[in-house]
Design a protein around this motif. Structure first.
Motif, mmCIF file in Angstrom:
data_model
loop_
_atom_site.group_PDB
_atom_site.id
_atom_site.type_symbol
_atom_site.label_atom_id
_atom_site.label_comp_id
_atom_site.label_asym_id
_atom_site.label_seq_id
_atom_site.Cartn_x
_atom_site.Cartn_y
_atom_site.Cartn_z
ATOM 1 N N VAL A 514 0.838 -1.203 0.000
ATOM 2 C CA VAL A 514 0.000 0.000 0.000
ATOM 3 C C VAL A 514 0.870 1.249 0.000
ATOM 4 O O VAL A 514 0.641 2.195 -0.773
ATOM 5 N N ALA A 515 1.891 1.260 0.869
ATOM 6 C CA ALA A 515 2.756 2.436 0.958
ATOM 7 C C ALA A 515 3.503 2.668 -0.338
ATOM 8 O O ALA A 515 3.597 3.809 -0.830
ATOM 9 N N GLY A 516 4.047 1.602 -0.929
ATOM 10 C CA GLY A 516 4.823 1.763 -2.153
ATOM 11 C C GLY A 516 4.000 2.219 -3.331
ATOM 12 O O GLY A 516 4.452 3.035 -4.142
ATOM 13 N N GLU A 517 2.761 1.731 -3.453
ATOM 14 C CA GLU A 517 1.927 2.045 -4.612
ATOM 15 C C GLU A 517 1.114 3.330 -4.452
ATOM 16 O O GLU A 517 0.836 4.012 -5.431
ATOM 17 N N LEU A 518 0.737 3.645 -3.187
ATOM 18 C CA LEU A 518 -0.234 4.729 -3.002
ATOM 19 C C LEU A 518 0.240 5.882 -2.117
ATOM 20 O O LEU A 518 -0.369 6.951 -2.134
ATOM 21 N N LEU A 519 1.313 5.693 -1.349
ATOM 22 C CA LEU A 519 1.720 6.738 -0.419
ATOM 23 C C LEU A 519 3.075 7.352 -0.745
ATOM 24 O O LEU A 519 3.256 8.568 -0.620
ATOM 25 N N HIS A 520 4.056 6.545 -1.131
ATOM 26 C CA HIS A 520 5.385 7.086 -1.382
ATOM 27 C C HIS A 520 5.344 8.189 -2.433
ATOM 28 O O HIS A 520 4.641 8.074 -3.448
ATOM 29 N N ARG A 521 6.117 9.241 -2.197
ATOM 30 C CA ARG A 521 6.129 10.404 -3.090
ATOM 31 C C ARG A 521 6.863 10.047 -4.370
ATOM 32 O O ARG A 521 8.025 9.650 -4.340
ATOM 33 N N ASP A 522 6.167 10.191 -5.512
ATOM 34 C CA ASP A 522 6.830 10.003 -6.809
ATOM 35 C C ASP A 522 7.271 11.344 -7.376
ATOM 36 O O ASP A 522 8.236 11.428 -8.127
ATOM 37 N N ARG A 523 6.574 12.388 -7.026
ATOM 38 C CA ARG A 523 6.967 13.758 -7.347
ATOM 39 C C ARG A 523 6.327 14.667 -6.311
ATOM 40 O O ARG A 523 5.327 14.312 -5.687
ATOM 41 N N PHE A 524 6.930 15.830 -6.089
ATOM 42 C CA PHE A 524 6.427 16.735 -5.057
ATOM 43 C C PHE A 524 5.178 17.451 -5.549
ATOM 44 O O PHE A 524 5.198 18.131 -6.573
ATOM 45 N N ARG A 525 4.076 17.289 -4.815
ATOM 46 C CA ARG A 525 2.821 17.971 -5.130
ATOM 47 C C ARG A 525 2.608 19.066 -4.077
ATOM 48 O O ARG A 525 2.312 18.772 -2.927
ATOM 49 N N PRO A 526 2.746 20.330 -4.448
ATOM 50 C CA PRO A 526 2.674 21.405 -3.446
ATOM 51 C C PRO A 526 1.236 21.761 -3.075
ATOM 52 O O PRO A 526 0.304 21.613 -3.868
ATOM 53 N N ALA A 527 1.080 22.237 -1.861
ATOM 54 C CA ALA A 527 -0.175 22.856 -1.424
ATOM 55 C C ALA A 527 0.019 24.360 -1.562
ATOM 56 O O ALA A 527 0.607 25.007 -0.695
ATOM 57 N N THR A 528 -0.441 24.910 -2.665
ATOM 58 C CA THR A 528 -0.076 26.282 -3.040
ATOM 59 C C THR A 528 -0.759 27.346 -2.188
ATOM 60 O O THR A 528 -0.368 28.512 -2.221
ATOM 61 N N SER A 529 -1.769 26.974 -1.406
ATOM 62 C CA SER A 529 -2.430 27.972 -0.553
ATOM 63 C C SER A 529 -1.773 28.094 0.814
ATOM 64 O O SER A 529 -2.179 28.924 1.622
ATOM 65 N N LEU A 530 -0.742 27.274 1.074
ATOM 66 C CA LEU A 530 -0.091 27.250 2.377
ATOM 67 C C LEU A 530 1.396 27.487 2.242
ATOM 68 O O LEU A 530 1.949 27.455 1.143
ATOM 69 N N ASN A 531 2.062 27.698 3.386
ATOM 70 C CA ASN A 531 3.521 27.724 3.413
ATOM 71 C C ASN A 531 4.028 26.648 4.374
ATOM 72 O O ASN A 531 3.242 26.006 5.086
ATOM 73 N N VAL A 532 5.337 26.439 4.390
ATOM 74 C CA VAL A 532 5.904 25.356 5.195
ATOM 75 C C VAL A 532 5.743 25.621 6.690
ATOM 76 O O VAL A 532 5.797 24.697 7.496
#
Length: 931
Positions: A514-532
């Protein structure tokens, strides 16, 4: 000489017979409960020193003290029953004093005259002696704004006569008090308490007041009140201010003092009644071209008839007691609208001026001043452990339980139908607020507040000297004996309905798959309405709730090791990280947040010590912890949650939780009927089911798996030049390396770097790479695999059952989880059946409300638990009051925000914070300058 306007007002009062002039119809400085300054008379000899001037009620200080205690408790009861908000939801300023200031400066000077009469040379009053002073000019009635509307005005001065010696001088723009003594004072306060409409005010002044004090006295108080508050001010720099009662001036005996405009200066212009900031603008214009100066003058005591000490309503006439100038108070030329001046004004606003902040040589005298001292003593007693009596607590709702229960079912059913047609966040404001309120009651009915008793939880003793009844204790209890045994650090997480254990499905499908197929990050998807910073903030909160803490919003992880700073930074422990953190989980964002709020703690503590000089270091520490913990709660409720949910309704709803609903009759009526404490916000309400220990439910912990917020890389930038200074991988800013980076980069640049960077979106395939190789107890673990396994082993239901327990319809196909075809295909390939989808995966896959960082299902759990964390905490409800926090503490929480915390400790960041949004939204990046 006084200005002509003042002379005319005083002449009008004189025509009424004996001059007894009044201040605004509010509780006076007595209501500033929370001050603990005590300057006791030194034994019987000390009492004897004032026998010629003061007459005690009942014939002795002890007898009078008992009477004052009763009056004080009446005032305190009025404060608890009265509306505790100012319309914006923030705690109301101290009555009769905390109007918005037209002037607040820290750079004033008080210089005594070279020809100071020898008989007045006492203590710090020495010829030619000069001292720094703080000055505040504001409305005395507690009204907001600083326009030219007729009102009583107040001048407060704090003179710093030495490292440990301060003298507070308080004066108003009318010579005397409306009350002759404490009994009249309390009678007037009771008659006018809670009066909102014209009819209520008239009833209080013309019926309740005469019944309490007699018609003639009531008529005198009303008449002089009217005269006193109808004075229009052209310039506060040209007003005269009188002390409220007498003070001792050493061997010279009692005096009343006044601060009048020094000779010379520009006359007051005609006031501009249409400018709401007129008085501030007028002062700013004067100070832009020159100094403002007041003469400090005194009138000396003659006898009890002409210059009474015990009757605060009789004016000491200048024809009887001449005015003697003794010093000059100077506010130097400056730009009041500069960033430095605004910062100083904000600090002045945090001060609580108190006539008992002085030395014994300048002790306040008279019935009213002694009553004030009784009020301060009562407040101190409450802070040392006295609880608000249960009989005095407000009911939780207007309707009795049986009637409310009869309403519950149809209300829940109605909103259940509404939910199937229109999502809560798209409803108009009144219904949008009532829908989550009804949903919250439904969720409580499902039992998502219960918890295991956890009899084996460790019972750690409180640290020496702590008083859990009025302070946050080391291990969690807050002084409620019925729950203290279980509500402690190390206690088990709570549960909703019974755990849903399926041993046969612990490894189906395998968590690693489950983690490998559905959770691990394949590319960074930003939350553009927030900051770190939003990610750092959440990590700052979660150890307090989850990692062996007691689940309360009490700063337990921060304060477990004490927020002591070394050169502005947290000291390092044996593992190379501060002792409050674990080496594996510590990172740069967490270090920045802890450092920022450790500095905030020190700022609150020092403000308390300045305002209450007699407060012990231990008391200041624990009171500061209360204040900072409440401020953290407020920031999370009204700033972080709206930022991450990012819907208009969630913004209104979160603020409603803290400060009450918006001014809409339907919203207020609905909340008033079902949740009376919510009509003014949860703070200052009553605990919800306080007999039951509180813990975060496992369901809540499953929802708060927000690791995708963390980035894989961190770019550090210079906030002055806008240039990138370093780019580091996440492994280079965690563990022992984090503090070294923070010290080298500096707090301001670290906050700026996080403020302009986006976190990851809480969605599938966005789990940060660094957490897939997370070191824990000397071994590397794949954290998403651990999260999945943990939830399964602890019986957290799978996604479909989880939804059902929240009253949400079950899904029948993968297409109902997400409209994205690729997501649907991957879910089906891994799970095969919708009934097997893990809760975390389903929450990540859901199509959340527009721009929201959390899914609809997650919102339902957040709604309940975020509310109950406040509602169940005595120190955030019934004991969120000045007797426990001090008035300064409540003001600090009311006026502070994440933005103000950042600017208090990093004022250089003022130009980069977002405009029109909170500090968890992306900041304004500085354009890189050319080399």
């Amino acid at each position: 000489m006084v200005d002509t306007g003042q002379q005319s007002v005083r002449s009008e009062a004189a025509r009424g017979g004996e001059v007894r002039l009044g201040e605004a119809a509010r509780v006076d400085e007595t209501a500033r409960l929370g001050g603990t300054a005590r300057h006791e008379v030194a034994g019987e000899a000390g009492d004897a020193a004032y026998e010629g001037y003061e007459a005690y009620e009942g014939g002795s200080p002890e007898a009078e003290w008992l009477r004052f205690q009763k009056l004080t408790h009446e005032l305190m009861r009025m404060r608890r029953y009265s509306d505790g908000t100012d319309g914006s939801g923030a705690p109301r300023p101290p009555l009769a004093f905390r109007g918005e200031a037209a002037l607040g400066v820290e750079n004033a000077r008080l210089r005594f005259r070279d020809d100071l009469p020898p008989e007045l040379c006492v203590g710090y009053a020495r010829p030619g002696a000069e001292y720094p002073a703080v000055v505040r000019l504001a409305s005395a009635s507690g009204s907001e704004g600083y326009g030219a509307t007729p009102d009583l005005r107040r001048l407060a001065v704090r003179v710093q006569a030495g490292p440990e010696e301060t003298h507070d001088l308080l004066a108003t723009s009318f010579p005397v008090s409306h009350a002759a003594d404490a009994h009249e004072f309390v009678a007037f306060a009771k008659a006018t308490a809670g009066a909102g409409s014209t009819v209520e005010k008239a009833f209080g002044l013309f019926v309740r007041l005469p019944l309490a004090v007699g018609w003639a006295t009531a008529d005198r108080m009303r008449r002089n009140m009217r005269i006193a508050t109808r004075h229009t001010v052209g310039s506060l720099a040209r007003e005269t201010f009188w002390s409220r009662g007498a003070i001792l001036w050493g061997p010279a005996g009692p005096v009343r003092y006044q601060l009048r405009p020094a000779p010379g200066g520009t006359p007051a212009p005609p006031p501009d009644g249409g400018d709401p900031e007129y008085l501030h603008r007028e002062l700013a214009m004067r100070l832009s071209t020159g100094d403002i100066a007041f003469e400090l003058c005194v009138q000396r005591y003659l006898d009890d008839r002409r210059t009474p000490v015990e009757d605060g309503s009789v004016e000491w006439r200048e024809s009887d007691a001449p005015v003697v100038p003794v010093a000059v108070l100077t506010v130097p030329c400056q730009d009041l609208d500069s960033a430095r001046a605004r910062s100083a004004a904000r600090r002045v606003e945090q001060l609580a001026f108190n006539p008992w902040h002085t030395t014994e040589e300048f002790r306040p005298l008279g019935n009213l001043n002694r009553a004030r001292k009784a009020a301060y003593e009562a407040a101190a007693a409450h802070r040392l452990g006295v609880r608000a009596p249960a009989a005095e607590r407000r009911p939780t709702a207007l309707l009795p339980v049986p009637v409310r229960a009869a309403f519950d079912l149809p209300v829940r059913a109605a909103f259940g139908l509404v939910d199937r047609c229109v999502p809560w966040h798209r409803l108009p404001a009144p219904l949008g607020l009532l829908n989550p309120a009804a949903l919250g009651r439904t969720l409580r009915r499902f039992g998502l507040v219960e918890r295991d008793d956890a009899p084996g939880a460790p019972q750690r003793p409180a640290a020496a000297g702590e008083r859990p009844t009025v302070a946050r204790s080391y291990d969690g209890p807050t002084g409620d004996p019925g729950v203290a045994r279980r509500d402690v650090a190390g206690a088990a997480s709570g549960r909703g309905p019974a755990p849903f254990h399926r041993p046969d499905l612990i490894h189906v499908p395998h968590p690693a798959t489950v983690a490998g197929e559905l959770l691990h990050r394949d590319r960074f998807r930003p939350a553009t309405s927030l900051n770190v910073l939003s990610a750092a903030w959440l990590h700052f909160q979660s150890p307090d709730w989850v990692d062996g803490a007691c689940h309360r919003w009490d700063g337990s992880r921060t304060y477990g090791g004490g927020p002591r700073l070394e050169d502005g930074h947290l000291p390092l422990g044996p593992g190379g990280v501060p002792p409050i953190g674990a080496p594996g989980g510590w990172w740069l964002g967490l270090g920045a947040m802890h450092t920022l709020f450790a500095r905030e703690h020190d700022a609150v503590r020092e403000a308390l010590r300045r305002t209450h000089p007699s407060m012990s270091g231990e008391s200041a520490h624990h009171t500061a912890r209360l204040v900072v913990s409440a401020l953290i709660t407020k920031i999370h409720t009204v700033e972080w949650i709206p930022a991450i949910l990012a819907t208009g309704m969630s913004d209104i709803g979160s603020k409603t939780n803290w400060q009450g609903p918006p001014a809409h009759w339907l919203s207020r009526l609905g909340l008033w009927l079902f949740e009376a404490s919510a009509s003014a916000g949860l703070p200052r309400g009553v605990p919800d089911r306080p007999e039951m220990p509180f813990a975060l439910a496992e369901e809540f912990l499953a929802v708060y798996r927000t690791h995708p917020l963390l980035p894989d890389d961190v770019e550090l930038c210079d906030h002055r030049l806008g240039r990138r200074t370093r780019a580091l991988g996440f492994d280079e800013v965690r563990g022992p390396a984090a503090e070294a980076v923070l010290r080298k980069t500096g707090l301001a640049d670290t906050l700026y770097s996080f403020g302009i960077a986006h976190p990851g979106a809480i969605t599938l395939n966005n789990y940060p790479y660094a957490l897939r190789r997370f070191e824990r107890d000397g071994e590397l673990v794949d954290l998403p695999v651990v999260d999945l396994t943990r939830a399964r082993r602890r019986g957290v239901p799978r996604y479909n059952d989880f939804r059902a327990r929240l009253g949400t319809p079950r899904i029948r196909s993968f297409e109902e989880v997400s409209p994205d075809p690729d997501t649907v295909a991957r879910l089906e390939a891994v799970y095969g059946s919708v009934s097997q989808i893990d809760t975390t995966v389903g929450l990540y896959a859901e199509n959340e409300p527009e721009r929201s960082g959390f899914s609809e299902t997650a919102f339902r759990v957040l709604l309940l638990m975020a509310t109950r964390r406040i509602q169940n905490d005595r120190l955030l409800t019934v004991d969120f009051r000045p007797e426990v926090y001090t008035r300064l503490g409540l003001d600090w929480v009311a006026k502070s925000s994440m933005t103000s915390v950042i600017l208090r400790h990093c004022p250089e960041l003022a130009g980069v914070l977002p405009r029109g949004a909170g500090p968890f939204a992306p900041w304004r990046p500085v354009a890189p300058s050319l080399p």
